[in-house]
Design a protein around this motif. Structure first.
Motif, PDB file in Angstrom:
ATOM      1  N   GLU A 128       5.846  -3.437  10.035  1.00  0.00           N
ATOM      2  CA  GLU A 128       4.430  -3.751   9.959  1.00  0.00           C
ATOM      3  C   GLU A 128       4.038  -3.996   8.505  1.00  0.00           C
ATOM      4  O   GLU A 128       4.616  -3.429   7.584  1.00  0.00           O
ATOM      5  N   ILE A 175       1.506  -3.498   5.552  1.00  0.00           N
ATOM      6  CA  ILE A 175       0.475  -2.557   5.130  1.00  0.00           C
ATOM      7  C   ILE A 175      -0.391  -3.270   4.101  1.00  0.00           C
ATOM      8  O   ILE A 175       0.024  -3.481   2.957  1.00  0.00           O
ATOM      9  N   LYS A 176      -1.566  -3.663   4.534  1.00  0.00           N
ATOM     10  CA  LYS A 176      -2.449  -4.483   3.698  1.00  0.00           C
ATOM     11  C   LYS A 176      -2.841  -3.779   2.398  1.00  0.00           C
ATOM     12  O   LYS A 176      -2.901  -4.410   1.341  1.00  0.00           O
ATOM     13  N   GLU A 177      -3.097  -2.473   2.459  1.00  0.00           N
ATOM     14  CA  GLU A 177      -3.556  -1.735   1.279  1.00  0.00           C
ATOM     15  C   GLU A 177      -2.550  -1.771   0.126  1.00  0.00           C
ATOM     16  O   GLU A 177      -2.941  -1.785  -1.038  1.00  0.00           O
ATOM     17  N   GLU A 191       0.078  -4.056   0.203  1.00  0.00           N
ATOM     18  CA  GLU A 191       0.657  -5.390   0.275  1.00  0.00           C
ATOM     19  C   GLU A 191       2.180  -5.362   0.359  1.00  0.00           C
ATOM     20  O   GLU A 191       2.878  -6.042  -0.375  1.00  0.00           O
ATOM     21  N   TYR A 246       5.596  -4.498   3.365  1.00  0.00           N
ATOM     22  CA  TYR A 246       6.029  -4.210   4.726  1.00  0.00           C
ATOM     23  C   TYR A 246       6.649  -2.824   4.769  1.00  0.00           C
ATOM     24  O   TYR A 246       7.282  -2.381   3.816  1.00  0.00           O
ATOM     25  N   ARG A 247       6.453  -2.136   5.888  1.00  0.00           N
ATOM     26  CA  ARG A 247       7.108  -0.851   6.118  1.00  0.00           C
ATOM     27  C   ARG A 247       7.894  -0.980   7.426  1.00  0.00           C
ATOM     28  O   ARG A 247       7.351  -1.345   8.459  1.00  0.00           O
ATOM     29  N   THR A 258      10.320   0.791  10.385  1.00  0.00           N
ATOM     30  CA  THR A 258      10.650   2.059  11.025  1.00  0.00           C
ATOM     31  C   THR A 258      11.773   1.810  12.029  1.00  0.00           C
ATOM     32  O   THR A 258      11.676   0.923  12.879  1.00  0.00           O
TER      33      THR A 258
END
Length: 82
Positions: A65, A67-69, A71, A73-74, A76
């Motif tokens: 996903e 993560i906009k905050e 900038e 990707y994370r 899992t």
């Protein structure tokens, strides 16, 4: 005299993940031209671990996903017994 039947204990998911981590070999196919470094791509990881997961009767689900905050990707990786 009756023979003793010994129950074979199935290794736990954690134990099988350790076995896979000892077997796995992945090369860094991704290239960052700015830093002149390599990185592991998700497909490279899954291509390497899928046969090992099958052999150890495990299944993996990969989710990525943005993560906009921050900038970035994370990713899992969830591994379960089947």
């Amino acid at each position: 005299m009756p023979e003793e039947i010994k129950e074979i204990k199935k290794p736990s998911v954690k134990e099988r993940i350790v076995l896979i981590s000892n077997e796995i070999r992945i090369s860094k196919e991704g290239k960052n031209e700015f830093t002149r470094s390599g990185y592991f791509q998700p497909d490279d990881i899954l291509r390497a671990i899928n046969p090992l997961l099958k052999a150890h009767r495990l299944i993996a689900e990969f989710d990525m996903e943005f993560i906009k905050e921050i900038e970035m990707y994370r990713g899992t990786l969830t591994i379960e017994d089947f």
